[in-house]
Motif scaffolding. Structure first.
Motif, PDB file in Angstrom:
ATOM      1  N   LYS A  85      10.415  16.183  -4.976  1.00 37.27           N
ATOM      2  CA  LYS A  85      10.581  14.765  -5.306  1.00 37.27           C
ATOM      3  C   LYS A  85      11.715  14.174  -4.482  1.00 37.27           C
ATOM      4  CE  LYS A  85      10.393  11.579  -9.184  1.00 37.27           C
ATOM      5  NZ  LYS A  85      10.140  11.412 -10.618  1.00 37.27           N
ATOM      6  N   HIS A 139      13.203   4.361  -6.983  1.00 32.38           N
ATOM      7  CA  HIS A 139      12.151   3.366  -7.164  1.00 32.38           C
ATOM      8  C   HIS A 139      12.059   2.986  -8.638  1.00 32.38           C
ATOM      9  CE1 HIS A 139       8.311   1.402  -6.506  1.00 32.38           C
ATOM     10  NE2 HIS A 139       7.838   2.050  -7.536  1.00 32.38           N
ATOM     11  N   GLU A 174       3.407  10.487  -5.870  1.00 37.14           N
ATOM     12  CA  GLU A 174       2.657  10.372  -7.119  1.00 37.14           C
ATOM     13  C   GLU A 174       1.327  11.122  -6.990  1.00 37.14           C
ATOM     14  OE1 GLU A 174       4.489   8.882  -9.355  1.00 37.14           O
ATOM     15  OE2 GLU A 174       3.001   9.274 -10.918  1.00 37.14           O
ATOM     16  N   VAL A 180       6.559   6.900  -2.427  1.00 36.89           N
ATOM     17  CA  VAL A 180       6.358   6.709  -3.870  1.00 36.89           C
ATOM     18  C   VAL A 180       4.890   6.981  -4.224  1.00 36.89           C
ATOM     19  CG1 VAL A 180       6.417   5.049  -5.771  1.00 36.89           C
ATOM     20  CG2 VAL A 180       8.297   5.124  -4.112  1.00 36.89           C
ATOM     21  N   GLN A 230      11.983   8.347  -4.497  1.00 37.01           N
ATOM     22  CA  GLN A 230      11.153   8.252  -5.700  1.00 37.01           C
ATOM     23  C   GLN A 230      12.011   8.063  -6.950  1.00 37.01           C
ATOM     24  OE1 GLN A 230       8.925  11.952  -4.225  1.00 37.01           O
ATOM     25  NE2 GLN A 230       7.542  11.116  -5.759  1.00 37.01           N
TER      26      GLN A 230
END
Ligand code: C2E
Ligand code: CA
Ligand code: CA
Ligand code: CA
Length: 277
Positions: A118, A125, A91, A87, A122
């Motif tokens: 991605k 989350h 990012e 995550v 992710q």
């Protein structure tokens, strides 16, 4: 049955114990690696097969481990996923790519796009408290279309979660979606219609053995015809030879990515690569 019985005890082999220890070690190192700036993003050009233009690139992460040297994403991404660290790492990659595409839209081409991988983790989350990727692009003065999100087929099978909503949000913001490793997963044709997919990436395993009159060529052609009928563009991955490229062009494939054109490289090198074409 005999084999299965024997396998039951394989959990206790020293090799597996060692593998488990390596995972613990790498999980720890991944966490500190992010803080200590051991990661880098490299970019691989995506070439328009019909015009030769390069207005797209895929962002790929690299990890320079202080002791192990360069660690392949194939070995650390799964660990980053199972530990949840993906995550924060994902990012960070996105933010690097966003800053980069801002520069390249000014210096290389006004429509330059960068694809970012991605992970399903992710998507799952809960980031409702966080600013979205669209907000981040907005703050940089970039349209959503400057970023393409690469997802894998497995994500589309995942019902009951907010994946569909997430993909809709991306689409509403103008962020495009690319279906990675196409052909290796289990997605059915109905999923391609259900979700707003902009690009299909033909997996490199189909490109690898492309020769005239092969079943792989028939498969590539079928994927291209189907994608075009659904309004999607096609990117062939792992293009290594001129023959593969020519067959793909003839089959009507839109874009190619692979060592024939260029390996993933540092941002500065990609600029030189494009300027020297
Ligand atoms: P992928 O998304 O399918 O990326 C394409 C991989 O194929 C890259 O490996 C690239 O270097 C390699 N490749 C490109 N052209 C050729 C070619 O002509 N021949 C061959 N044999 N290989 C080629 P890489 O960079 O080692 O990444 C491996 C995988 O790790 C990626 O596969 C992706 O699933 C994952 N990954 C990499 N960066 C990220 C990231 O930032 N986030 C996430 N979630 N996953 C990432
Ligand atoms: Ca990818
Ligand atoms: Ca779209
Ligand atoms: Ca791929």
């Amino acid at each position: 049955a005999k084999g299965a019985g024997r396998n039951r005890f394989s959990f206790f082999t020293p090799a597996l114990q060692e593998a488990a220890q390596t995972r613990v070690r790498l999980t720890h190192d991944l966490r500190s690696g992010l803080a200590e700036q051991q990661f880098k993003v490299v970019y691989q050009p995506i070439v328009n097969l019909q015009t030769g233009a390069v207005h797209k690139a895929e962002a790929l992460i690299r990890w320079h481990h202080p002791k192990l040297g360069l660690v392949s994403p194939a070995s650390f991404i799964p660990i980053a996923e199972s530990s949840g660290l993906i995550v924060d790492i994902g990012e960070w990659v996105f933010q690097q790519a966003a800053s980069q595409v801002l520069q390249w839209r000014q210096r290389l081409h006004p429509d330059f796009q960068i694809s970012v991988n991605k992970s399903p983790v992710q998507f799952h989350h809960d980031d409702s408290h966080k600013a979205t990727w669209a907000d981040h692009l907005n703050a940089l003065g970039l349209p959503g279309s400057s970023i393409v999100v690469e997802i894998t087929e497995g994500l589309l099978l995942d019902t009951g979660t907010r994946v569909g909503d997430h993909l809709l949000e991306l689409g509403d913001a103008g962020i495009q979606v690319s279906l990675d490793d196409f052909g290796t997963g289990y997605s059915s044709l109905s999923y391609l219609q259900k979700f707003d997919i902009d690009f299909i990436k033909i997996d490199q395993s189909f490109v690898k053995h492309l020769i005239p009159a092969s079943t792989d060529l028939a498969l590539c052609k079928a994927i291209i015809v189907m994608a075009h009928a659904l309004g999607m563009k096609v990117i062939a991955e792992g293009v290594e030879t001129a023959l593969q490229r020519d067959l793909l062009i003839e089959a009507g494939c839109d874009y190619g990515q692979g060592y024939l054109f260029a390996r993933p490289m540092a941002a500065e090198d990609l600029e030189l690569y494009i300027q020297s074409r």
